[in-house]
Motif scaffolding. Sequence first.
Motif, PDB file in Angstrom:
ATOM      1  N   MET A   1     -11.272   3.123  -2.699  1.00 37.79           N
ATOM      2  CA  MET A   1     -11.786   3.459  -1.376  1.00 37.79           C
ATOM      3  C   MET A   1     -12.654   2.316  -0.878  1.00 37.79           C
ATOM      4  O   MET A   1     -13.277   1.599  -1.658  1.00 37.79           O
TER       5      MET A   1
ATOM      6  N   LYS B   1     -16.590   5.037   5.408  1.00 40.34           N
ATOM      7  CA  LYS B   1     -15.340   4.850   4.667  1.00 40.34           C
ATOM      8  C   LYS B   1     -14.274   4.453   5.661  1.00 40.34           C
ATOM      9  O   LYS B   1     -14.020   5.149   6.627  1.00 40.34           O
TER      10      LYS B   1
ATOM     11  N   GLU C   1      -8.727   4.466   2.184  1.00 39.02           N
ATOM     12  CA  GLU C   1      -8.651   5.022   0.845  1.00 39.02           C
ATOM     13  C   GLU C   1      -7.184   5.105   0.464  1.00 39.02           C
ATOM     14  O   GLU C   1      -6.334   5.447   1.286  1.00 39.02           O
TER      15      GLU C   1
END
Lengths: 290, 352, 242
Positions: free
Chosen positions: C209, C216, C219
């Motif tokens: 990730m 984020k 991933e």
Amino acid sequence: MLWESLLSSIVYGILVGGVYALISMGLALIWGVMDVINLSHGELVLLGGYVAYWLFVLEDLNPLLSLPLAALVVGSIGLIMEKFFVSKIKEAPALNTFLLTYGIGIFIANAILQIWTADYRRVNVSFFLETVSLGPIRVSRGDVLTFSLSFGLIMFTHIILTKTYLGKAIRALTEDRIAAQLMGINDKQVDIIAFVMGSMLAGAAGSLFVSLYYVYPALGGWITAKAFIIVVLSGVGSMSGTILGGVMLGVAESIATTLISASYRELIGFVIFIITLLIKPSGLLGRSSH
Amino acid sequence: MGIFKGKISSFELKTFILVVALAYMLPFMVGFSAYILHVLNLALIISVLSLSWSILVSCGQISFGHAAFFGSGAYVSALLAIDYGVPPPVSILISGVFGALMGAGIGGLCFRLGKLTGPYFALSMLAFAEICRIIVINLGPLTRGPLGIYDIPPFLPVFKFWGLTLDLYRDKVPNYYLLLAVLLFTFLVVRKVRNSRIGFAFKCISQDEDAAETVGVDTFRYKLIAITVSGLFAAVSGAFYAHYTHYMEPSHAYSVSWTLLPVVSSLFGGINLLSGPIFGCLIIWCTDEFLFTELLTRGHELLLGALLVIIVIYMPDGFMIKVKELLTSISKGGKAEAVTENVLPRGEEELC
Amino acid sequence: MLEGRNISKYFGGLAALKNVYFKVTKGVIKGLIGPNGAGKTTLFNVIMGVYKPDSGVIKFKGENIIGLKTNQICKRGIGRTFQIVKPFKDLSVWDNVTMGVLFGRRNPPGVKEARDEALMILDFMGLKGKREVLAKNLTLADKKSLEIARALATKPEILLLDEVVAGLNPTETINMIKRIKRIRDELGITILIVEHVMRAVMEISDEIMVLHHGEKIAEGEPCEITRDERVIEAYLGEKYIF
């Protein structure tokens, strides 16, 4: 009546805070550059005070005039301290320098005791004791004068730190020692200069201190504690923070003394000290210390 | 040679027995001189204080205010004995409990609420000692204020029978053996603690607090234990001091000396050795008493300060390490013990 | 096994983590990458209870672990190494690892058993021969191995590794990668690894990730990540080669 005395005590606190700020500036300078918390700082201030006291008693010299001399004497003591002691244990764990300066502080305090005995000393200049009235507020000339001088010295130091090459080197070391070394700054030399400058500030502050308060050999630890707390409040290396921190401590002490019984006067200072440490361990007003 | 030693080695045991035997014979060797024994007795009391200080150091915490525990212990025990008729042995124990509670309280404030480390903790201890002093001065009705307490009863009883008095107190020898026993007891307790799980946790914390926490050491709990035990013995030491010297006043009870002496003696003896603070203290105290106070009638702490500076710069590990190395090499028939350090090349210093 | 939802952490006004969601399933090696200041180490510190997040939950084996202290989290079964190594410098290698056995478990064994067990772990990490050396005298590679050994000693179910390859030479790097794989394969420990050395992280991770400015941004499997537009953009200007 209460309001008037409260107002007076606030003004008095601000004026005293100026000297506190000057005292703490020396400590912060050394702390910032060398990461050394000089526990003998209070004793250096005392030494400056006693030098001014002596010059006053022996030569009838006004403490404001003896200020440069006091700074010079204490500065040379600082030079000796750095060159022969502090620089010897740079590589050792931080707590060693802490213990070292603690020992030096004890040494100086007792040396003062040898020379000037344990009596309370103060420079009494009648000119200083006269009060000036500003409406309901009454302050003594001495307080105003010392505040202005402290403020002037702080500004002067600030200019040195921001405008000169040396000052820039000092601030670079405070930020990042390794990077500063890589930029070609002779960090050993700057260390010495910073230590001497810090000591000179202590000496100068001492000669102002002795015209405000009684001094005695055991007072050093107490002065160090005050300076320490101001640096904790304001963070290392922030001029406005230092002044604000000094004034805050001065006002808090002065108000608390007005409101609470005088016999607990000393206690208030220490309680403020503990509470400050417990609540905010670093950098309330400026950027955080190390 | 890890820190997890198994049984006590025969060499250590022999040294221990030898030292105790020497200590036992000391009164004979000084010809029962009351003055020398008096100084030695005080040295034994202050050794307990030094040991208590070193407990905290073994957990990585430096205190500049052990006078807070020492003075409070002295006051609690003295007042209990005089005003409430508590027999001194009991009042000394109670003062120990008081010191432990005080330690726990200060520890809770400093380590939990304030999360204070290093210099911040050291200086708050200094402030606590001052606060205690001012409170004792101002609580006149309870503590008799700045003038202090006179006629604190001795901890050894005075027997009267058939018109004869056997005053165990006036005679310095019984005091000596009693105080020696107290010191030995303290030493064995400290040794037990430092060689137990608690001691291993102290070791981890003194090395690196973050790492200790990450491998599962409850750093707050163990620091609290350290300051509690330290407070207990420091207070007991103060209580013995009060009963032994009969007199206590605030500025003496909370004097800088009770902070300075443990610092100088522990460093001089060596803080990594269990016995370092004891031998350091015996030597420092006697030097101070026989030499420094003779040289300087006021402010003999000047020389203690100078000594501290010299120790920190020139022998930060203390002199006992040297003595131990010497003794070990003699016992091994002149062969120096193989050192495990520096067998391998030094690790490169990380820049990050 | 380890799952975090909506984790945010602010320092002053600066967001170190913004609504991060992550999930580490049992038995995988999960890589966590991102440019400097992306919030990787902050995430580790939040998981370990060093920082309390401003929002979000972290569940370990179904239980919320936020609010627990670091040492309690360790005893629940999460081990961790530091980016800047923090061994107990003045203790021997053996003692370092023994401390982990003694303190990092809910039901710790006695000292003797702890030492025996520590020796097995040292053997596994290839440090048995240096067990009497003081930790401060080790090479950087050995210090990093020691940190892992000490973390393993606490019997973790998941291990958080913070840049254990960075700064090692090629041979050391290969050995370290082998060891990390063995930790998962032979000891069955799940691993979450932060790493700057892309080659290493691509080689060992099952999933990766990517964090960027506390968020984020991607991933998936290593090969997907290397093709992800946003990841390439985030790294643009940095010297990493995919």
